[in-house]
Write a protein that holds these residues in place. Structure first.
Motif, mmCIF file in Angstrom:
data_model
loop_
_atom_site.group_PDB
_atom_site.id
_atom_site.type_symbol
_atom_site.label_atom_id
_atom_site.label_comp_id
_atom_site.label_asym_id
_atom_site.label_seq_id
_atom_site.Cartn_x
_atom_site.Cartn_y
_atom_site.Cartn_z
ATOM 1 N N ALA A 1 -13.801 1.136 2.448
ATOM 2 C CA ALA A 1 -13.730 2.485 3.016
ATOM 3 C C ALA A 1 -12.995 3.481 2.126
ATOM 4 C CB ALA A 1 -13.038 2.428 4.387
ATOM 5 N N VAL A 2 -12.184 2.986 1.195
ATOM 6 C CA VAL A 2 -11.334 3.863 0.392
ATOM 7 C C VAL A 2 -11.573 3.637 -1.096
ATOM 8 C CG1 VAL A 2 -8.952 4.463 -0.183
ATOM 9 C CG2 VAL A 2 -9.561 3.945 2.185
ATOM 10 N N ASP A 3 -11.800 4.725 -1.822
ATOM 11 C CA ASP A 3 -11.910 4.682 -3.286
ATOM 12 C C ASP A 3 -11.060 5.837 -3.812
ATOM 13 O OD1 ASP A 3 -12.508 4.462 -5.934
ATOM 14 O OD2 ASP A 3 -14.671 4.702 -5.722
ATOM 15 N N ALA A 4 -9.840 5.523 -4.226
ATOM 16 C CA ALA A 4 -8.863 6.570 -4.533
ATOM 17 C C ALA A 4 -8.681 6.784 -6.028
ATOM 18 C CB ALA A 4 -7.511 6.201 -3.915
ATOM 19 N N ASP A 5 -8.277 8.012 -6.371
ATOM 20 C CA ASP A 5 -7.855 8.313 -7.737
ATOM 21 C C ASP A 5 -6.388 7.924 -7.929
ATOM 22 O OD1 ASP A 5 -10.330 9.704 -8.480
ATOM 23 O OD2 ASP A 5 -9.666 11.237 -7.059
ATOM 24 N N TYR A 6 -5.616 8.078 -6.838
ATOM 25 C CA TYR A 6 -4.199 7.701 -6.830
ATOM 26 C C TYR A 6 -3.920 6.927 -5.554
ATOM 27 C CZ TYR A 6 -3.721 11.507 -10.258
ATOM 28 O OH TYR A 6 -3.858 12.326 -11.351
ATOM 29 N N VAL A 7 -3.090 5.905 -5.669
ATOM 30 C CA VAL A 7 -2.562 5.219 -4.495
ATOM 31 C C VAL A 7 -1.051 5.389 -4.523
ATOM 32 C CG1 VAL A 7 -2.338 3.052 -3.240
ATOM 33 C CG2 VAL A 7 -4.434 3.527 -4.501
ATOM 34 N N THR A 8 -0.477 5.782 -3.393
ATOM 35 C CA THR A 8 0.969 5.958 -3.296
ATOM 36 C C THR A 8 1.564 4.974 -2.291
ATOM 37 O OG1 THR A 8 0.727 7.676 -1.582
ATOM 38 C CG2 THR A 8 0.844 8.417 -3.883
ATOM 39 N N ALA A 9 2.833 4.671 -2.474
ATOM 40 C CA ALA A 9 3.540 3.793 -1.546
ATOM 41 C C ALA A 9 5.033 4.018 -1.700
ATOM 42 C CB ALA A 9 3.200 2.328 -1.803
ATOM 43 N N ARG A 10 5.727 3.877 -0.593
ATOM 44 C CA ARG A 10 7.197 4.013 -0.607
ATOM 45 C C ARG A 10 7.784 3.033 0.399
ATOM 46 N NH1 ARG A 10 11.176 7.639 2.385
ATOM 47 N NH2 ARG A 10 12.802 8.201 0.899
ATOM 48 N N ALA A 11 8.711 2.238 -0.054
ATOM 49 C CA ALA A 11 9.431 1.295 0.821
ATOM 50 C C ALA A 11 8.472 0.363 1.567
ATOM 51 C CB ALA A 11 10.314 2.061 1.810
ATOM 52 N N VAL A 12 7.431 -0.085 0.867
ATOM 53 C CA VAL A 12 6.455 -0.975 1.499
ATOM 54 C C VAL A 12 6.744 -2.434 1.168
ATOM 55 C CG1 VAL A 12 4.019 -1.660 1.591
ATOM 56 C CG2 VAL A 12 4.648 0.774 1.593
#
Length: 213
Positions: A133-144
């Protein structure tokens, strides 16, 4: 009880630089964090005095690392950190907030609707369930999660090309060293630890950037 959500002069200057004419939306988002966000357990009450410095500005400043009109997937969005911060700061970005817990998804949707944000959607589920479902240019994450585990959850969402931007703390370099083999196996071609917002924030943001493809 009314919460004091005022900013220092330095924080206000940073917020104006990052959010521009959307600063009022950022203020309303912080009000949501300080009220219903606390009430529903997305953040602890002790975080209220530092919502701007430690959370919102700390997250939003990474928008400077993103090209215009990009597709961004935020993994483990929780209280919208950094996903909602980025959606407010950059109307050109298209954000997908990936969050497994229903109560958090409900809260995120309520905030998005209240702020009238048209560049963000919420998807309930785990990152590994979103590959089709997702095709990203950037993936972000914090405190995961630690980077050695986080890489496997996030890099596949780039489908072979893009960047992971993981907001990390002081152990960033150590995490990179431990995760090096996993990152290479997943297609990471260049990994670096960046300090973002040095001219804006008292405590700049540490980001691990992994380029893929």
């Amino acid at each position: 009880m009314t919460q004091d959500l005022s900013m220092t002069a330095e924080e206000n200057a940073a917020a104006e630089a990052i959010f521009g004419d959307r600063l009022e939306l950022a203020r309303r988002y912080v009000e949501h964090l300080a009220t219903s966000g606390i009430e529903r357990g997305l953040l602890g009450p002790r975080e209220v005095p530092r919502l701007w410095s430690r959370h919102v500005l700390n997250c939003a400043v990474i928008e400077s690392l993103m090209l215009s009109d990009a597709q961004v997937a935020d993994v483990g969005s929780g209280a919208g950190l950094p996903g909602l911060c980025l959606a407010i700061a950059r109307s050109d970005l298209q954000l997908t907030l990936i969050e497994p817990l229903e109560r958090r998804c409900i809260w995120l949707t309520e905030v998005i609707d209240d702020l009238g944000l048209e560049n963000v959607v919420v998807m309930r589920g785990r990152a590994e369930q979103m590959l089709d479902a997702v095709d990203a240019d950037y993936v972000t994450a914090r405190a995961v999660s630690a980077l050695s585990n986080l890489a496997g959850l996030t890099i596949p969402l780039l489908h072979g090309k893009g960047e992971l931007l993981a907001i990390k703390g002081r152990s960033a370099a150590e995490e990179v060293a431990k995760a090096a083999k996993v990152i290479r196996k997943l297609g990471g071609t260049h990994t670096e630890v960046l300090t973002v917002g040095e001219r804006l924030l008292e405590d700049p943001t540490t980001v691990v950037r992994i380029k893929v493809g």
